[in-house]
Design a protein around this motif. Structure first.
Motif, PDB file in Angstrom:
ATOM      1  N   GLN A 200       0.853  -1.189   0.000  1.00  0.00           N
ATOM      2  CA  GLN A 200       0.000   0.000   0.000  1.00  0.00           C
ATOM      3  C   GLN A 200       0.885   1.234   0.000  1.00  0.00           C
ATOM      4  O   GLN A 200       1.934   1.265   0.623  1.00  0.00           O
TER       5      GLN A 200
ATOM      6  N   ALA B 117       0.178   4.433   0.978  1.00  0.00           N
ATOM      7  CA  ALA B 117       0.007   5.449   2.028  1.00  0.00           C
ATOM      8  C   ALA B 117      -0.052   6.853   1.445  1.00  0.00           C
ATOM      9  O   ALA B 117       0.535   7.794   1.979  1.00  0.00           O
ATOM     10  N   ILE B 118      -0.749   6.981   0.305  1.00  0.00           N
ATOM     11  CA  ILE B 118      -0.855   8.293  -0.350  1.00  0.00           C
ATOM     12  C   ILE B 118      -2.293   8.780  -0.252  1.00  0.00           C
ATOM     13  O   ILE B 118      -3.238   8.012  -0.442  1.00  0.00           O
ATOM     14  N   LYS B 119      -2.442  10.069   0.063  1.00  0.00           N
ATOM     15  CA  LYS B 119      -3.782  10.656   0.128  1.00  0.00           C
ATOM     16  C   LYS B 119      -4.090  11.343  -1.186  1.00  0.00           C
ATOM     17  O   LYS B 119      -3.410  12.297  -1.568  1.00  0.00           O
TER      18      LYS B 119
ATOM     19  N   THR C  99      -6.284  13.440  -2.131  1.00  0.00           N
ATOM     20  CA  THR C  99      -6.718  14.837  -2.183  1.00  0.00           C
ATOM     21  C   THR C  99      -5.617  15.821  -1.813  1.00  0.00           C
ATOM     22  O   THR C  99      -5.815  17.024  -1.914  1.00  0.00           O
ATOM     23  N   LEU C 100      -4.466  15.312  -1.382  1.00  0.00           N
ATOM     24  CA  LEU C 100      -3.365  16.221  -1.077  1.00  0.00           C
ATOM     25  C   LEU C 100      -2.399  16.275  -2.257  1.00  0.00           C
ATOM     26  O   LEU C 100      -2.298  15.330  -3.029  1.00  0.00           O
TER      27      LEU C 100
ATOM     28  N   ASP D 140       2.588  18.018  -0.414  1.00  0.00           N
ATOM     29  CA  ASP D 140       1.996  17.893   0.921  1.00  0.00           C
ATOM     30  C   ASP D 140       2.063  16.451   1.420  1.00  0.00           C
ATOM     31  O   ASP D 140       2.330  16.195   2.595  1.00  0.00           O
TER      32      ASP D 140
ATOM     33  N   PHE E 228       4.349  15.658   4.715  1.00  0.00           N
ATOM     34  CA  PHE E 228       3.773  15.056   5.920  1.00  0.00           C
ATOM     35  C   PHE E 228       4.671  13.935   6.459  1.00  0.00           C
ATOM     36  O   PHE E 228       5.023  13.912   7.634  1.00  0.00           O
ATOM     37  N   TRP E 229       5.057  13.032   5.580  1.00  0.00           N
ATOM     38  CA  TRP E 229       5.901  11.916   6.039  1.00  0.00           C
ATOM     39  C   TRP E 229       7.259  12.413   6.493  1.00  0.00           C
ATOM     40  O   TRP E 229       7.848  11.895   7.424  1.00  0.00           O
TER      41      TRP E 229
ATOM     42  N   THR F 271       7.972  15.333   7.929  1.00  0.00           N
ATOM     43  CA  THR F 271       7.856  15.874   9.289  1.00  0.00           C
ATOM     44  C   THR F 271       7.648  14.762  10.303  1.00  0.00           C
ATOM     45  O   THR F 271       8.235  14.751  11.378  1.00  0.00           O
ATOM     46  N   LEU F 272       6.802  13.801   9.933  1.00  0.00           N
ATOM     47  CA  LEU F 272       6.474  12.730  10.876  1.00  0.00           C
ATOM     48  C   LEU F 272       7.699  11.870  11.189  1.00  0.00           C
ATOM     49  O   LEU F 272       7.875  11.407  12.302  1.00  0.00           O
TER      50      LEU F 272
ATOM     51  N   ARG G 293       9.517   8.479  -0.003  1.00  0.00           N
ATOM     52  CA  ARG G 293       9.536   8.513   1.451  1.00  0.00           C
ATOM     53  C   ARG G 293      10.886   8.065   2.007  1.00  0.00           C
ATOM     54  O   ARG G 293      11.330   8.501   3.054  1.00  0.00           O
TER      55      ARG G 293
ATOM     56  N   ALA H 285       5.931  16.779  14.657  1.00  0.00           N
ATOM     57  CA  ALA H 285       5.299  15.601  14.076  1.00  0.00           C
ATOM     58  C   ALA H 285       3.846  15.503  14.529  1.00  0.00           C
ATOM     59  O   ALA H 285       2.954  15.183  13.741  1.00  0.00           O
TER      60      ALA H 285
ATOM     61  N   ASP I  12      -5.189   2.461   3.242  1.00  0.00           N
ATOM     62  CA  ASP I  12      -4.124   2.842   2.295  1.00  0.00           C
ATOM     63  C   ASP I  12      -2.716   2.643   2.868  1.00  0.00           C
ATOM     64  O   ASP I  12      -1.736   3.045   2.254  1.00  0.00           O
ATOM     65  N   GLY I  13      -2.624   2.012   4.041  1.00  0.00           N
ATOM     66  CA  GLY I  13      -1.297   1.696   4.571  1.00  0.00           C
ATOM     67  C   GLY I  13      -0.656   2.816   5.365  1.00  0.00           C
ATOM     68  O   GLY I  13       0.459   2.663   5.852  1.00  0.00           O
ATOM     69  N   SER I  14      -1.351   3.947   5.509  1.00  0.00           N
ATOM     70  CA  SER I  14      -0.756   5.048   6.273  1.00  0.00           C
ATOM     71  C   SER I  14      -0.479   4.651   7.716  1.00  0.00           C
ATOM     72  O   SER I  14       0.549   5.004   8.281  1.00  0.00           O
TER      73      SER I  14
END
Lengths: 219, 254, 221
Positions: free
Chosen positions: A92, A94-96, A98-99, A103, A107-108, A110-111, A151, C3, C77-79
């Motif tokens: 998967q 892990a992509i959104k 709508t962003l 962005d 996000f990743w 910063t996280l 990522r 974060a 989605d694996g996030s």
């Protein structure tokens, strides 16, 4: 633009690892170790437990028996744990949708505690620099895979766990993945890759998982 | 070379008797004694309850409903506590027997709670003049029943019962922490709306009522132990059969 | 901290980009205020009497409706998998998502409360109490919701089972929430309900991120 920051020297050891999922013995007595600058290809038939092995190293699975250990020369305790030193790229993405691409990756970044200025470079490296402000929902499956691979580049983490990193990529993409891994190894990183392709990587060994005995062997 | 792991090696006494395979062996000897004991207790208890205890000066003969009602109300809570203890076993020690005992206890708990509510209603009609009173205890028991039913529904929703066990253990424990708060809030709510019309608090009991009540409570508790043991055995066997089936399917495929 | 904020901002951004969802939720909340008078008749005194209860029921149903959104997409989605290796703990991430969920699913409802108050014939003072009661009590509501949502995230039909599972657990919130509106905020016995409600909220908000995170971790095994 290749990143030149080097990792401190490290090693991952998997010893006598057994995994049980849903009352089924998935893996038993798996042994291998990888040092800085080396990679291992996990190979084997479908359902033999490649993904499970990666997930166990990534800390998702409860380990039935055996040990996964992480040794590093770095004395800083905070940076010593395996879980804070790895990237896991799953099927998967892990992509959104709508962003925007930027962005999504920011996000990743910063996280994971990466430096924000790396985001644009990372998008360039994976070949998406033309679409930085587009919504990620517009991307094709292959482009999404590239974005999720980006990522890997936004935060420095020594251990890469890649589950079929070339799925839905074209030939150029395969080369990109090989280059990313090569570069990572040169800097002293480690990679464990489950794949069916023969990626052209110098410092890699192959580790074959088989169903009949469920033991791994270094080929 | 395939390595055989002997699961009984390196186990302490508790792990040994609680290992599902071992449990199947020794629990078989429990069924009959438990059944006989519970039959005797029910016989004695019911005889006391019907023929050797006084009528209540207000409630008359209906007081005898209490001998069924109170044991069930007691079990409705005891079973939840047992589920919570099993839930800890599932989460902390990942013990397979704890999974099974948690799973089979839920329908039993729901049954005892239903009985408690039902007998409470039968008792309430002649005593309070209504089947249902939003009294603190009845309301709390009803909420408990809803919790049992929710947990049963959750068990049914999962295909993978092993994963289900751990997740249900979490909600069971969240529930057990919450039960005192629910009890407290329902009492608060009750006093807010109807300054105690009915109260079952502070009943002083003579021995002639106390004895049969105690025996009946004991009888129902033994009955629960019997049903729980039997259901655990059935569930272990069912899972064994499932495993065999999957194994043979895998062999045919590969 | 950066974060933590990034999760918060991302979830808010995602929720506002699907603005339709938010609007639907608020509409649902308001419609309960429409159907109740139609169902029981336009008796203004009666409406004022039952208004606190109706508003809390509306808040309950709407928030349960929104529960499923909390983890579902990130799980699919694996996030959530990738978040396990973040530089902050997974529990902190769940906590951030909880706050974001409150801001995007509950806050709009609280803002829409005056509309409901108008239809249910509430006076200004009761409206103030209602808003205070909702603000204090809803964090506990979605905290329990988070546990339910986390436990059922791998179920396709999870949308219905989670509310059924957590509703009995949330009844104390309903009880104290409604009495906080009726008795107000005064010190002494008057404000007791509100204080208890606040205590329940604090405890559950502190505790449930751990339970939810554990449930999500176990689901990923």
């Amino acid at each position: 633009m290749p990143n030149k920051e080097a990792y401190s020297s490290q090693q991952i050891n998997v010893s006598k690892l057994s995994l049980i999922r849903s009352e089924r013995l998935i893996l038993s007595d798996v042994n291998f170790s990888v040092k800085s600058g080396k990679a291992i290809f996990l190979r084997g038939d479908n359902g033999v437990g490649k993904t499970s092995l990666l997930m166990a190293i990534a800390g998702y699975l409860h380990i039935g028996a055996g040990e996964i250990s992480w040794r590093t020369d770095n004395d800083n305790e905070e940076e010593n744990s395996l879980i804070d030193n790895l990237h896991f790229i799953a099927h998967q993405t892990a992509i959104k949708p709508t962003l925007s691409l930027k962005d999504n990756l920011m996000f990743w970044c910063t996280l994971y505690g990466g430096a924000p200025e790396k985001v644009i470079d990372a998008l360039k490296t994976v070949g998406l620099s033309h679409a930085i402000d587009f919504e990620a929902g517009l991307l094709s499956a292959g482009q999404k895979k590239r974005l999720s691979l980006a990522r890997l580049l936004v935060a420095n983490r020594a251990l890469w766990l890649l589950d079929e990193p070339t799925s839905s990529l074209d030939r150029e993409g395969d080369k990109l993945v090989a280059n990313l891994i090569d570069n990572h190894l040169e800097r002293g990183g480690i990679a464990i890759i489950a794949t069916h392709l023969d990626l052209n990587i110098k410092n890699a060994k192959t580790f074959i998982l088989t169903k009949t005995n469920q033991h791994g062997e270094i080929a | 070379m395939t390595q055989k792991i002997d699961p009984l090696k390196k186990m302490n006494w508790f792990d040994r008797i609680a290992h599902p395979g071992q449990f199947l062996k020794w629990s078989g000897y429990l069924i009959l004694p438990l059944a006989i004991l519970s039959a005797i207790l029910f016989g004695v208890g019911l005889w006391f309850a019907f023929f050797n205890s006084p009528e209540d000066y207000q409630m008359g003969n209906t007081v005898r409903i209490m001998y069924i009602h109170v044991p069930n109300a007691w079990l409705s809570q005891l079973v939840y506590v047992m589920m919570a203890v099993s839930a800890i076993g599932t989460l902390v020690w990942r013990h397979p027997l704890a999974d099974v005992s948690m799973k089979v206890a839920a329908p039993l708990g729901a049954a005892f709670t239903t009985m408690a509510l039902f007998t409470g209603m039968l008792w309430g009609r002649p005593t309070w003049g209504t089947y249902w009173e939003w009294d603190g205890r009845m309301t709390a028991t009803l909420i408990l029943l809803l919790m049992y039913l929710g947990i049963i529904a959750l068990w049914r929703s999962f295909d993978d019962q092993l994963r289900a066990a751990k997740l249900i253990a979490i909600i069971t424990l969240v529930g057990v922490i919450n039960i005192p708060i629910i009890k407290f809030s329902v009492d608060w709510w009750n006093t807010l709306h109807q300054p105690s019309i009915v109260s079952t608090e502070g009943l002083s009991m003579p021995a002639s009522i106390y004895t049969p009540l105690l025996i009946m409570t004991f009888a129902f508790t033994v009955l629960f132990a019997l049903l729980q043991t039997n259901a655990t055995r059935t569930e272990i066997l069912r899972r064994k059969a499932d495993r065999q089936l999957r194994k043979s399917l895998n062999k045919e495929n590969g | 901290m950066k974060a933590f904020l990034s999760i918060l901002l991302r979830d808010i951004k995602l929720a506002t980009s699907s603005f339709g969802d938010m609007l639907t939720l608020v509409l649902f909340f308001i419609m309960i205020g429409v159907i109740v008078p139609i169902a029981i008749g336009p008796d203004k005194d009666l409406l004022a009497l039952i208004a606190p209860g109706v508003i809390w029921i509306a808040a309950f149903l709407s928030s349960l409706l929104a529960l499923d959104k909390m983890f579902r997409q990130d799980f699919d989605d694996g996030s959530l998998l990738a978040m396990r290796h973040a530089s902050i703990s997974f529990e902190a991430i769940v906590f951030a998502k909880l706050i974001a969920h409150w801001l995007t699913s509950i806050l709009p409802l609280i803002i829409a409360t005056p509309m409901l108050a108008l239809m249910l014939n509430m006076n200004a003072q009761i409206l103030t109490y209602t808003i205070i009661s909702l603000t204090v009590g809803t964090p506990a509501l979605i905290s329990f919701g988070a546990v339910g949502a986390a436990i059922t995230v791998s179920l396709r039909r999870g949308g219905l089972i989670a509310p059924v599972l957590i509703l009995p657990l949330t009844l104390p919130i309903l009880i104290f929430g409604v009495s906080a509106i009726k008795t107000g905020t005064g010190v002494g016995t008057q404000g007791t309900a509100l204080l208890i409600l606040g205590a329940i909220s604090l405890v559950t908000v502190a505790f449930t991120p751990f339970a939810s995170a554990l449930a999500l971790k176990l689901t990923q095994e």
